[in-house]
Design an enzyme around this catalytic site. Structure first.
Site, PDB file in Angstrom:
ATOM      1  N   ALA A 277       0.813  -1.130  -0.182  1.00  0.00           N
ATOM      2  CA  ALA A 277      -0.067   0.000   0.045  1.00  0.00           C
ATOM      3  C   ALA A 277       0.927   1.283   0.025  1.00  0.00           C
ATOM      4  CB  ALA A 277      -0.852   0.112   1.286  1.00  0.00           C
ATOM      5  N   TYR A 278       0.428   2.279  -0.547  1.00  0.00           N
ATOM      6  CA  TYR A 278       0.845   3.671  -0.688  1.00  0.00           C
ATOM      7  C   TYR A 278       0.437   4.494   0.447  1.00  0.00           C
ATOM      8  CZ  TYR A 278       3.598   1.823  -4.611  1.00  0.00           C
ATOM      9  OH  TYR A 278       4.330   1.140  -5.251  1.00  0.00           O
TER      10      TYR A 278
END
Length: 166
Positions: free
Chosen positions: A29-30
């Protein structure tokens, strides 16, 4: 300062499967992005986690800093993900002195398979296995950050599945 130097390709066929040395499952995830930077969190095989900071606009060469973090911290950070959490299996395939990392996506991007080869210098010219397809190194649509955070791209490349449970 660490440098990431890599080329990325679509995968044309299953020929890579015969050469797989190891496989890991990733949730990725960012949590922060910009035109020339990103902060990414990964949970690897459900057992360990890494925080990665990447700087630079060039998709071939970027500065990269990676740190181990507790899995519980990574799970909490993923709750604040921008866009979707990517799911993939990473298969490592050694080929003529280089390691190709073949990412087989699940979840939203199920069916997409890309391969990256990390190089020591921009002068490296790795032999390319026959199972590689079109090079997409400069095509931002295939950057993991764009795939996770860009709704238009998600509709173009993805299959509409929801985020995985954490």
């Amino acid at each position: 300062m660490a440098k990431e130097i890599e080329r990325k390709f679509l995968v044309a066929d299953d020929g890579w499967k015969a050469g797989v040395g190891t496989t890991s499952k990733f949730l990725q995830a960012y949590i922060a992005t910009g035109e020339d930077r990103s902060i990414r969190v990964r949970i690897i095989d459900g057992e360990r986690a890494r925080l990665t900071i990447k700087l630079g606009r060039d998709l071939l060469v970027r500065d990269e800093f990676e740190y181990d973090i507790p899995v519980a911290d990574a799970e909490e950070l993923m709750q604040a993900a921008i866009g979707i959490v990517l799911e993939k299996s990473r298969h490592r395939v050694d080929y003529r002195g280089f390691t190709f990392e073949v990412d087989e996506f699940a979840g939203f991007y199920h069916g997409l398979i890309v391969a990256e080869v990390e190089m020591r210098s921009t002068e490296d010219r790795p032999d390319l296995p026959a199972w590689l397809g079109r090079e997409v190194t400069g095509d931002k649509r295939y950057s993991n950050m764009a795939m996770a955070t860009n709704e238009d791209l998600s509709a173009e490349l993805g299959h509409g599945l929801s985020n995985p449970p954490l």
